[in-house]
Enzyme design. Structure first.
Site, PDB file in Angstrom:
ATOM      1  N   LYS A  78     -18.487 -15.094   7.444  1.00 36.32           N
ATOM      2  CA  LYS A  78     -17.194 -14.477   7.139  1.00 36.32           C
ATOM      3  C   LYS A  78     -16.821 -13.482   8.238  1.00 36.32           C
ATOM      4  O   LYS A  78     -17.688 -12.745   8.723  1.00 36.32           O
ATOM      5  CB  LYS A  78     -17.299 -13.777   5.776  1.00 36.32           C
ATOM      6  N   SER A 153     -11.937 -13.026  -1.604  1.00 38.21           N
ATOM      7  CA  SER A 153     -11.490 -13.032  -0.237  1.00 38.21           C
ATOM      8  C   SER A 153     -12.292 -13.941   0.702  1.00 38.21           C
ATOM      9  O   SER A 153     -11.832 -14.235   1.803  1.00 38.21           O
ATOM     10  CB  SER A 153     -11.529 -11.606   0.311  1.00 38.21           C
ATOM     11  N   SER A 177     -15.504 -11.649  -4.527  1.00 34.11           N
ATOM     12  CA  SER A 177     -15.079 -12.414  -3.349  1.00 34.11           C
ATOM     13  C   SER A 177     -16.009 -13.519  -2.884  1.00 34.11           C
ATOM     14  O   SER A 177     -15.627 -14.313  -2.029  1.00 34.11           O
ATOM     15  CB  SER A 177     -14.822 -11.476  -2.177  1.00 34.11           C
TER      16      SER A 177
HETATM   17  N1  GLN Z   1     -10.193  -9.808  -5.207  1.00 36.78           N
HETATM   18  C1  GLN Z   1     -10.780  -8.513  -5.289  1.00 36.78           C
HETATM   19  C2  GLN Z   1      -9.937  -7.540  -4.486  1.00 36.78           C
HETATM   20  O1  GLN Z   1      -8.897  -7.906  -4.128  1.00 36.78           O
HETATM   21  C3  GLN Z   1     -12.176  -8.558  -4.800  1.00 36.78           C
HETATM   22  C4  GLN Z   1     -12.262  -8.638  -3.338  1.00 36.78           C
HETATM   23  C5  GLN Z   1     -13.658  -8.674  -2.846  1.00 36.78           C
HETATM   24  O2  GLN Z   1     -14.602  -8.917  -3.596  1.00 36.78           O
HETATM   25  N2  GLN Z   1     -13.807  -8.368  -1.577  1.00 36.78           N
HETATM   26  O3  GLN Z   1     -10.309  -6.440  -4.221  1.00 36.78           O
END
Ligand code: GLN
Length: 484
Positions: A78, A153, A177
């Protein structure tokens, strides 16, 4: 079988028998990326030449007898995990040309054991989002239906694994994420216990929640990768000094008599019918393997999303203060220092990141701190205690990973609250610090994958993996591939 469909274990076996070389494997992935990346757009950077060099090095090391479970294995990382000498953008304009002068501990451990970096994957800017639509470098598409999002994400990592553009990938999980995109893309995603994997070199979003973990084609590969990246690191004071077991050992062990907690708060209205049915069928399947479902309660579940969006944004507002155009990253010219800061941050951050910085700054500001930040910390403790109590009765907890399958691109972009609710089942594990995995447990009538989440006690990834493996081996879901 095509080379790009191999799992880590299969590729490793073929290499040991001399039937496959790291260079052949890396080439197969480069060809696969050339064929399908146009459609999926999972990568920010494909490291074609670097991959060839790393593959040759792995090959030479192997000839000299080097032994490693991931030598010569082509992985994606990532793009918020720093890779020395390889651009790491966080899918943000503000780090658009950032080449880290150092290596994250997780990727250093992979390097030391001979992996091949095939590319850096797309994400929601600074990992803020649930759809990978918040990337400054284009949207990633779901390999099962390219009109839908891959989740986020870590959407690039999950889509790359599902589309066979790498054997496996690293993601990061702050509120879901890793698990949510794994669920949307029909692959396996594991968020380890907070402190299990070093965060050194993971670009910080919310430091008390962030954790790196593997996204893989099956549970065995998840355990293999976790073995490599885990462990205490003096460079991360929050990494835990606990022994790292061999996570592949529990795979194949009996789950008879294990108590699986089913939280009554997780099977609520609003969860899509087919998702609920698949997850209930998965629980039945675990029961047929000898596990014992027990009803549990996590009474503070309803507060998790609110608590998360106060704490995560507060931490983010502080962590992202460093992007000021002075030492690295984008710099816009201004009339004086303050003007330069403001222009740099206005030009460098996207709308969602700005929204979160504003929210977090507000929650931390004098006069509001007690009402928001402190209160959220107190409720976080209650959420953690919910899990402590549940684990007095249950060995692990089973839930849906997400309330719906992958949604359409653009469907939630105008409604941040709807987007935030996509993480309603994953956020609590981050707040409590416990490990969780998402594994495929069915498909909807529209052929979209559904994920089963298994949550364990602190540092008990072994039970999580054992249950996940038992389920996976008794079903066929993980063998399905999207048509591309
Ligand atoms: N979707 C969640 C957010 O927008 C989690 C994101 C993540 O785990 N990095 O913060």
């Amino acid at each position: 079988m095509e080379l790009h469909s191999l799992t880590i274990e299969e590729a490793r076996n073929a290499m040991q028998k001399g039937e496959l070389s790291p260079v052949e494997l890396a080439d197969a992935f480069i060809k696969r990326i050339e064929a399908v990346e146009k459609k999926i757009r999972a990568y920010v950077t494909v490291t074609k030449e670097g991959a060839e060099t790393m593959a040759k090095e792995a090959e030479d090391a192997m000839k000299k007898g080097a032994e490693s479970p991931i030598a010569g294995i082509a992985l994606a990382v990532k793009d918020n995990i720093c890779t020395q000498g390889v651009k790491t953008t966080c899918s943000s304009k503000i780090l658009g040309n950032f080449i880290p002068p150092y290596e994250s501990t997780a990727t250093k451990k992979l390097r030391d054991t001979g992996y091949v970096l095939i590319g850096k994957t797309n994400l929601d800017e600074f990992a803020m989002g649930s759809s990978t639509e918040n990337s400054a470098f284009g949207h990633t598409r779901n390999p099962w239906d390219i009109t839908r999002v891959p989740g986020g994400s870590s959407g690039g990592s999950a889509a790359a694994v599902a589309a066979d553009m790498c054997i496996a990938a690293l993601g990061s999980d702050t509120g879901g994420s890793i698990r949510q995109p794994a669920s949307f893309c029909g692959v396996v995603g594991l968020k380890p216990t907070y402190g299990r994997v070093s965060r050194y070199g993971l670009v910080a979003f919310a430091s008390s929640l962030d954790q790196i973990g593997p996204i893989t084609k099956n549970v065995k590969d998840s355990a293999i990768l976790l073995n490599v990246i885990s462990g205490h690191d003096p460079k991360d004071s929050t990494s835990a000094s606990v022994a790292v077991p061999d996570f592949t050992t529990p795979l194949g062990q009996d789950i008879k008599g294990m108590k699986i907690g089913i939280p009554k708060e997780y099977f609520i209205e609003g969860i899509e019918k087919e998702v609920g049915e698949s997850v209930k069928a998965a629980v039945k399947q675990l029961e047929s393997l000898g596990a014992i479902p027990v009803e549990i309660s996590l009474p503070h579940t309803g507060y998790a999303v609110a608590v998360y969006y106060i704490l995560a944004t507060s931490e983010a507002s502080s962590n992202l203060a460093r992007y000021d155009g002075v030492k690295y990253g984008l710099r816009a010219e201004g009339e004086d220092l303050l003007d330069m800061y403001m222009r740099t941050r206005a030009a460098g951050f996207g709308a969602e990141v700005k929204r979160r910085i504003l929210l977090g700054t507000y929650a931390l500001s004098s006069g509001y701190y007690d009402a928001y930040y402190r209160k959220a910390q107190q409720v976080r403790t209650l959420i953690k205690e919910d899990f402590d109590r549940a684990f007095e009765i249950a060995d692990a907890i089973a839930t849906p990973t997400t309330p719906t399958p992958a949604f359409k691109a653009g469907e939630k972009t105008d409604d941040p609250l709807q987007m935030y609710l996509a993480d309603i089942f994953t956020i609590s594990a981050n707040l409590a610090g416990v490990p969780g995995i998402s594994i495929p447990c069915g498909f909807t009538s529209q052929n979209l994958p559904v994920g089963l989440q298994i949550i364990g006690k602190h540092f008990d990834e072994e039970s999580v993996l054992k249950i996940a493996y038992a389920y996976e081996q008794s079903t066929e879901w993980h063998k399905r591939k999207p048509k591309l």
